[in-house]
Design a protein around this motif. Sequence first.
Motif: not given
Length: 72
Positions: A9-16, A40-47
């Motif tokens: 997810s681009l959103r997840g990468l941007r958040t990271f 927190s949820h975006q980081i957890k999803r990316l992890e």
Amino acid sequence: MSPSHRKLSLRGLRTFCTAAETLNYRRAADLLHVTPSAVSHQIKRLETELDVVLFTREGKKLSLSKDGQVLL
């Protein structure tokens, strides 16, 4: 699905990236105009997608893990 065919997810990468730059979920949330919980949820999803830990915590201090440094 093999690791080379994952769609991140681009959103997840941007958040990271924002969290990695600030080392603070609340500040990252402010910059991204979302809640700290959303960060927190975006980081957890990316992890989960990458099967790695991107940040480590020692008390209130947030740091990039080795995998987080590689991703950044």
